[in-house]
Design a protein around this motif. Sequence first.
Motif, short mmCIF file in Angstrom:
data_model
loop_
_atom_site.label_atom_id
_atom_site.label_comp_id
_atom_site.label_asym_id
_atom_site.label_seq_id
_atom_site.Cartn_x
_atom_site.Cartn_y
_atom_site.Cartn_z
N VAL A 189 -7.89 -36.53 0.39
CA VAL A 189 -8.80 -36.82 -0.93
C VAL A 189 -9.95 -36.16 -0.48
CG1 VAL A 189 -7.43 -38.94 -1.50
CG2 VAL A 189 -9.55 -39.09 -0.06
N LYS A 190 -10.75 -36.00 -1.85
CA LYS A 190 -12.16 -35.43 -1.81
C LYS A 190 -13.10 -35.99 -3.15
CE LYS A 190 -15.17 -31.46 -1.38
NZ LYS A 190 -16.33 -32.04 -2.24
N PRO A 191 -13.75 -37.20 -2.71
CA PRO A 191 -14.61 -37.65 -3.74
C PRO A 191 -15.55 -36.92 -3.96
CG PRO A 191 -14.07 -39.38 -1.80
CD PRO A 191 -13.57 -38.11 -1.17
N ALA A 192 -16.18 -36.97 -5.12
CA ALA A 192 -17.29 -35.98 -5.59
C ALA A 192 -18.46 -36.34 -4.62
CB ALA A 192 -17.64 -36.48 -7.00
N ALA A 193 -18.69 -37.20 -3.98
CA ALA A 193 -19.64 -37.50 -3.01
C ALA A 193 -19.49 -36.75 -1.52
CB ALA A 193 -20.39 -38.88 -3.07
N ALA A 194 -18.10 -36.60 -1.34
CA ALA A 194 -17.90 -36.14 0.15
C ALA A 194 -18.23 -34.76 0.31
CB ALA A 194 -16.41 -36.61 0.28
N PRO A 195 -18.64 -34.42 1.55
CA PRO A 195 -18.69 -32.82 1.68
C PRO A 195 -17.55 -32.18 2.10
CG PRO A 195 -19.34 -34.29 3.67
CD PRO A 195 -19.18 -35.21 2.43
N GLU A 196 -16.49 -32.90 2.32
CA GLU A 196 -15.25 -32.31 2.62
C GLU A 196 -13.99 -33.22 2.44
OE1 GLU A 196 -15.77 -31.02 6.71
OE2 GLU A 196 -15.66 -33.22 7.67
N PRO A 197 -13.01 -32.74 2.28
CA PRO A 197 -11.48 -33.65 2.27
C PRO A 197 -11.52 -34.40 3.61
CG PRO A 197 -11.13 -31.26 1.49
CD PRO A 197 -12.25 -31.36 2.46
N PHE A 198 -10.82 -35.59 3.54
CA PHE A 198 -10.12 -36.40 4.54
C PHE A 198 -8.93 -37.03 4.27
CE2 PHE A 198 -13.44 -38.71 2.06
CZ PHE A 198 -12.86 -39.98 1.67
N LEU A 199 -8.46 -37.72 5.27
CA LEU A 199 -7.19 -38.06 5.29
C LEU A 199 -7.26 -39.59 4.99
CD1 LEU A 199 -4.16 -36.85 5.60
CD2 LEU A 199 -4.24 -38.13 8.00
N VAL A 200 -6.28 -40.19 3.86
CA VAL A 200 -6.13 -41.54 3.69
C VAL A 200 -4.57 -42.03 3.58
CG1 VAL A 200 -8.25 -41.33 2.50
CG2 VAL A 200 -6.15 -41.33 1.20
N TYR A 201 -4.44 -43.29 3.56
CA TYR A 201 -3.06 -43.66 3.30
C TYR A 201 -3.31 -44.10 1.59
CZ TYR A 201 1.16 -46.12 2.97
OH TYR A 201 2.49 -46.72 2.52
N CYS A 202 -2.21 -43.79 0.80
CA CYS A 202 -2.13 -44.08 -0.45
C CYS A 202 -0.92 -44.91 -0.69
CB CYS A 202 -1.82 -42.72 -1.24
SG CYS A 202 -3.40 -41.80 -1.62
N GLU A 203 -1.39 -46.03 -1.30
CA GLU A 203 -0.17 -47.16 -1.71
C GLU A 203 0.11 -46.89 -2.93
OE1 GLU A 203 -0.24 -51.64 -1.97
OE2 GLU A 203 -0.60 -50.86 -0.01
N ILE A 204 0.88 -46.12 -3.59
CA ILE A 204 1.54 -46.05 -4.87
C ILE A 204 2.63 -47.06 -5.44
CG2 ILE A 204 2.04 -44.38 -6.53
CD1 ILE A 204 1.01 -42.09 -4.71
N ASP A 205 2.25 -47.67 -6.28
CA ASP A 205 3.59 -48.80 -6.90
C ASP A 205 4.14 -48.35 -7.99
OD1 ASP A 205 1.82 -49.27 -9.00
OD2 ASP A 205 1.16 -51.10 -8.28
N GLU A 206 5.05 -49.09 -8.37
CA GLU A 206 5.81 -49.04 -9.71
C GLU A 206 5.27 -48.93 -10.77
OE1 GLU A 206 6.28 -53.42 -9.21
OE2 GLU A 206 5.82 -51.60 -8.04
N TYR A 207 4.11 -48.96 -10.89
CA TYR A 207 3.36 -48.88 -12.07
C TYR A 207 2.49 -47.71 -12.03
CZ TYR A 207 4.27 -53.81 -12.78
OH TYR A 207 4.91 -55.11 -12.71
#
Length: 431
Positions: A189-207
């Motif tokens: 992910v790369k939020p607008a405020a971040a200088p570079e992308p970084f790795l995260v764990y995304c929890e994506i549910d049935e919705y």
Amino acid sequence: MAPSILQACVGLLFLLASANAQVRGDNLATCSQNDGFGRYCPTTCGVADYLFRYLPEVSRELLYMERDLEVIANVTMDTEEKVDYMKDSATSAQKSSQSESYIKKSASMLDDVLRFEKTIFAQEQQIFELQNILASNQRRMAELESMSAQLKQKCQEPCRDSVTIQPTTGADCQDIANKGATTSGLYFVKPAAAPEPFLVYCEIDEYRRGFTVIQRRRDGSVDFNKNWNQYKNGFGYLSPDDTTEFWLGNEKIHWLTAGLPIPTVLRIDLEDWDGNKKYADYTMFALSPEADMFRLTYGYYMAGDAGDAFSGFDFGDDPSDKFYTMHNGQQFSTPDKDNDKYDGNCAQQDGSGWWMNRCHAAHLNGKYYQGGRYTAKDAGEYGFDNGIVWATWHDRWYSLKQTTMKLIPLTRITATAGQQGGVKEFGGLGM
């Protein structure tokens, strides 16, 4: 001889404690020489290697203890024989003469016998205690040997330094879900405020809601007693199957919550040692930059059945308990950087980083206690409640089994969650 045996026992117990700590704390660290965040090793080869190096030394210590115990037992047996001889001599002396001098001599001999008997009793008690320690250590050694054999089998394949990272990217996990991702796992992910992308764990549910996970406690495998820079940059291990513990990093959490057009909700999921699960939602959640010591702010407690521990708790110790244990507006503290409102250092006393006040009603980075219940004695030097605490659910002497802290835009948490009960404003800061 006995003091040397006790010293050996203490040394052996220290070695065993070190081995247990190594087994608990380093089982995923073997692929990286440092505590770099985001590294992942799915096997436990390093633990087996450690045990194989460690077992011979402890086996030698146990052998030395057994030999010393045999020597003590032989000395005790000789002493018992001398006592029996002295008893017989005293009785014989009493029967052979009734003179006053012999009576006094016999009485003196009997006094010596009593002193010898007390010495023997003390020595036998010491032997009994040492034998118990030896038996306990032998049992633990057997357990460690069994564990090392299991680990050796698991380590037939070398550790891997990389895992599957999903191809979709975005500003956060909800943005990734909006782009069509349906699988929970590792994403950049790369939020607008971040200088570079970084790795995260995304929890994506049935919705199709995408939660960005910022903290995970699972089994106590990662030590959360870290310094300021480690909490700033993150520590622990990301895994695609959601089995590892980590702290994403205060700087990354700041980037994820800075200057967003839609307020962010912090969802906190909790589980106790009986399998019960509860949650708490806080809206308008944000972390300030490091210049402001990563200060925690939120609008209000939005929903949940775990209770609002971030707003403080009345422990009944002082009328100001609730005020001094609220977390909204508090800067982040670590053992090496004290930013709390307490005369001492809450983070140092509790052994972890957190948004401390004087000191806390919620403490999800606390020490991991197996089974949940712990005492002031268990807490160590300071004796304060340093477990994984959420005081509005369980009391301060109960440490939770699992916790998750994760972020999601407010519009997504309200659209399909259906969890709006228990809304509570905090200090007039409601929307």
